[in-house]
Design a protein around this motif. Structure first.
Motif, PDB file in Angstrom:
ATOM      1  N   ALA A  19     106.501  27.944 -68.045  1.00  0.00           N
ATOM      2  CA  ALA A  19     105.054  28.455 -68.698  1.00  0.00           C
ATOM      3  C   ALA A  19     104.053  27.295 -68.557  1.00  0.00           C
ATOM      4  CB  ALA A  19     105.223  29.000 -70.011  1.00  0.00           C
ATOM      5  N   GLU A  20     102.941  27.576 -68.337  1.00  0.00           N
ATOM      6  CA  GLU A  20     101.790  26.612 -68.472  1.00  0.00           C
ATOM      7  C   GLU A  20     101.063  26.516 -69.960  1.00  0.00           C
ATOM      8  OE1 GLU A  20      98.943  26.486 -65.291  1.00  0.00           O
ATOM      9  OE2 GLU A  20     100.394  26.977 -63.671  1.00  0.00           O
ATOM     10  N   ALA A  21     100.466  25.456 -70.097  1.00  0.00           N
ATOM     11  CA  ALA A  21      99.709  25.148 -71.362  1.00  0.00           C
ATOM     12  C   ALA A  21      98.678  25.963 -71.447  1.00  0.00           C
ATOM     13  CB  ALA A  21      99.698  23.786 -71.832  1.00  0.00           C
ATOM     14  N   HIS A  22      98.328  26.734 -72.688  1.00  0.00           N
ATOM     15  CA  HIS A  22      97.295  27.424 -72.846  1.00  0.00           C
ATOM     16  C   HIS A  22      96.657  27.084 -74.069  1.00  0.00           C
ATOM     17  CE1 HIS A  22     100.241  29.565 -75.117  1.00  0.00           C
ATOM     18  NE2 HIS A  22      99.411  29.928 -75.897  1.00  0.00           N
ATOM     19  N   GLN A  23      95.254  27.418 -73.991  1.00  0.00           N
ATOM     20  CA  GLN A  23      94.411  26.933 -75.246  1.00  0.00           C
ATOM     21  C   GLN A  23      94.394  28.068 -76.355  1.00  0.00           C
ATOM     22  OE1 GLN A  23      93.686  24.046 -75.437  1.00  0.00           O
ATOM     23  NE2 GLN A  23      91.568  23.672 -74.756  1.00  0.00           N
TER      24      GLN A  23
END
Length: 59
Positions: A19-23
């Motif tokens: 998973a990629e980081a999200h705000q």
């Protein structure tokens, strides 16, 4: 085995994470639900007006 140092303020990558980081959205607090706030204001206004209407009517 050497450990790579991560600069302060950065999160090291997790092993096996795809998973990629999200705000995250900031917490809006009271302003998150403006209709609920409006409903409370209108209800309070109606109760306030009903109090004076009842006093004028002599209840």
């Amino acid at each position: 085995m050497t450990t790579h140092l991560v600069p302060p303020g950065e999160t090291p990558p997790a092993e096996g994470s795809t998973a990629e980081a999200h705000q995250e959205r900031p917490d809006g607090g009271v302003w998150e639900h403006p209709r609920a706030l409006l409903a409370l204001v209108v209800l309070g206004s109606l109760l306030f007006a009903a109090f004076f209407a009842a006093r004028i009517a002599g209840f």
